[in-house]
Scaffold this motif. Structure first.
Motif, mmCIF file in Angstrom:
data_model
loop_
_atom_site.group_PDB
_atom_site.id
_atom_site.type_symbol
_atom_site.label_atom_id
_atom_site.label_comp_id
_atom_site.label_asym_id
_atom_site.label_seq_id
_atom_site.Cartn_x
_atom_site.Cartn_y
_atom_site.Cartn_z
ATOM 1 N N UNK A 19 13.568 6.689 0.630
ATOM 2 C CA UNK A 19 12.174 7.059 0.878
ATOM 3 C C UNK A 19 11.452 7.433 -0.410
ATOM 4 N N UNK A 20 12.173 8.055 -1.322
ATOM 5 C CA UNK A 20 11.584 8.431 -2.604
ATOM 6 C C UNK A 20 11.300 7.190 -3.445
ATOM 7 N N UNK A 104 11.293 1.797 4.017
ATOM 8 C CA UNK A 104 10.157 1.837 3.104
ATOM 9 C C UNK A 104 8.845 1.634 3.862
ATOM 10 N N UNK A 105 8.890 0.778 4.903
ATOM 11 C CA UNK A 105 7.709 0.577 5.732
ATOM 12 C C UNK A 105 7.292 1.860 6.428
ATOM 13 N N UNK A 106 8.278 2.663 6.806
ATOM 14 C CA UNK A 106 7.983 3.957 7.427
ATOM 15 C C UNK A 106 7.267 4.875 6.454
ATOM 16 N N UNK A 107 7.734 4.904 5.212
ATOM 17 C CA UNK A 107 7.062 5.731 4.206
ATOM 18 C C UNK A 107 5.636 5.233 3.964
ATOM 19 N N UNK A 108 5.481 3.927 3.911
ATOM 20 C CA UNK A 108 4.157 3.356 3.702
ATOM 21 C C UNK A 108 3.230 3.739 4.848
ATOM 22 N N UNK A 109 3.757 3.703 6.078
ATOM 23 C CA UNK A 109 2.990 4.095 7.260
ATOM 24 C C UNK A 109 2.575 5.562 7.183
ATOM 25 N N UNK A 111 2.143 7.363 4.626
ATOM 26 C CA UNK A 111 1.182 7.601 3.541
ATOM 27 C C UNK A 111 -0.094 6.788 3.736
ATOM 28 N N UNK A 112 -0.343 6.365 5.004
ATOM 29 C CA UNK A 112 -1.557 5.608 5.351
ATOM 30 C C UNK A 112 -1.677 4.316 4.550
ATOM 31 N N UNK A 113 -0.530 3.663 4.334
ATOM 32 C CA UNK A 113 -0.474 2.363 3.669
ATOM 33 C C UNK A 113 -1.060 2.396 2.259
ATOM 34 N N UNK A 114 -0.812 3.479 1.579
ATOM 35 C CA UNK A 114 -1.311 3.636 0.220
ATOM 36 C C UNK A 114 -0.793 2.531 -0.698
ATOM 37 N N UNK A 115 0.482 2.160 -0.517
ATOM 38 C CA UNK A 115 1.086 1.160 -1.398
ATOM 39 C C UNK A 115 0.695 -0.266 -1.002
ATOM 40 N N UNK A 116 0.940 -0.638 0.252
ATOM 41 C CA UNK A 116 0.687 -2.026 0.656
ATOM 42 C C UNK A 116 -0.796 -2.377 0.607
ATOM 43 N N UNK A 117 -1.680 -1.405 0.863
ATOM 44 C CA UNK A 117 -3.114 -1.684 0.789
ATOM 45 C C UNK A 117 -3.548 -1.969 -0.649
ATOM 46 N N UNK A 118 -2.906 -1.297 -1.606
ATOM 47 C CA UNK A 118 -3.205 -1.547 -3.019
ATOM 48 C C UNK A 118 -2.835 -2.975 -3.402
ATOM 49 N N UNK A 172 -5.632 6.832 16.210
ATOM 50 C CA UNK A 172 -6.681 7.852 16.064
ATOM 51 C C UNK A 172 -6.567 8.689 14.796
ATOM 52 N N UNK A 173 -5.362 8.788 14.214
ATOM 53 C CA UNK A 173 -5.225 9.648 13.035
ATOM 54 C C UNK A 173 -5.773 8.990 11.768
ATOM 55 N N UNK A 174 -6.176 7.740 11.869
ATOM 56 C CA UNK A 174 -6.839 7.073 10.748
ATOM 57 C C UNK A 174 -8.351 7.118 10.979
ATOM 58 N N UNK A 175 -9.071 7.729 10.087
ATOM 59 C CA UNK A 175 -10.514 7.910 10.259
ATOM 60 C C UNK A 175 -11.250 6.578 10.135
ATOM 61 N N UNK A 176 -12.407 6.511 10.815
ATOM 62 C CA UNK A 176 -13.254 5.334 10.701
ATOM 63 C C UNK A 176 -13.778 5.198 9.277
#
Length: 259
Positions: A19-20, A104-109, A111-118, A172-176
């Motif tokens: 995860x790290x 790793x996908x769980x960590x990305x999830x 962190x609100x897809x901080x890595x894959x969105x980049x 719902x935990x992801x803001x518009x």
């Protein structure tokens, strides 16, 4: 007993290490390899619109198997076809289909897809730079919709005029996201996952294992993901809350530009 405890401690340490290090080491998000990946640039030349497909769940469901989202993609393509536009669908593989990939996908999830969105934002900006006359639409369902929002946030101002987003059923935990270039659907407030109806979601979670086991007995044979479906989280294309809203959005954003 002592060896068992040591094994458990080692396993926890190993998962923590993954995860790290992940998702940078294990996730490997990107467009699919093979014929589509090799010919992506050639195919892009032949089309007016490029549609980036993000499935729900782990983000590695092939388009032809995504029964929940493929009809929407097909509806979008048919809409463009009726307008005389050609469109290309490009899947974005968010999570590698392996144990390490899912960790790793769980960590990305989380962190609100901080890595894959980049990664996705950079790839899309390259496409936009190489094909300034093309329109690019990032689409996603559920967790894929959350990735759409995270990606749209990272698109540079220079590229925003030709890049659009369609986010369907975002948890719902992801803001518009406040943007004129993104359509955000929640079944007109009927999607319990998008609106955050906690009691309904808890009840759904409790009954899911029984529903899943019952489906095996009756021959319905639901997957666990199908069994855990939140009320209102289905998005049929021909629903007025779905297809008509998407077509209106495309008319307002894409069709006038084509003319």
């Amino acid at each position: 007993m002592r060896k068992a405890k040591q094994f458990v401690i080692f396993l926890i340490f190993l998962i923590s290490l993954f995860l790290i290090l992940g998702p940078e080491l294990w996730l490997e998000p990107g467009f699919p390899p093979g014929e589509l990946g090799q010919n992506l640039l050639d195919l892009a030349v032949q089309n007016d619109v490029i549609i980036i497909f993000n499935s729900g769940g782990w983000g590695n469901t092939p388009l032809e198997q995504a029964e929940d989202f493929a009809p929407i993609i097909k509806g979008i393509q048919q809409t463009f076809q009726s307008w005389g536009c050609n469109s290309l669908v490009v899947p974005y593989i968010r999570t590698k289909d392996s144990f390490l990939g899912k960790i790793s996908g769980t960590k990305d999830f989380l962190t609100s897809f901080e890595f894959s969105s980049e990664i996705l934002a950079k790839k899309i900006e390259i496409l936009s730079r190489d094909f300034p006359d093309k329109k690019i639409i990032i689409t996603g369902l559920s967790s894929g919709a959350a990735l759409v929002k995270a990606t749209m946030k990272k698109i540079s101002n220079e590229a925003k005029d030709s890049i659009y987003g369609i986010a369907v059923g975002t948890p719902f935990w992801h803001k518009n996201l406040e943007s004129e270039n993104i359509l955000q659907l929640n079944n007109s407030g009927k999607d319990s996952l998008s609106t955050g109806e906690v009691k309904t979601l808890i009840f759904t979670l409790i009954k899911t294992p029984f529903k899943w086991i019952s489906s095996k007995i009756t021959g319905e044979n639901l997957s666990f993901g199908q069994a855990i479906q939140a009320p209102g989280h289905k998005y049929p294309w021909f629903s007025p809350e779905v297809g008509s809203q998407i077509v209106t959005f495309l008319e307002n954003k894409i069709y006038p530009v084509r003319e």
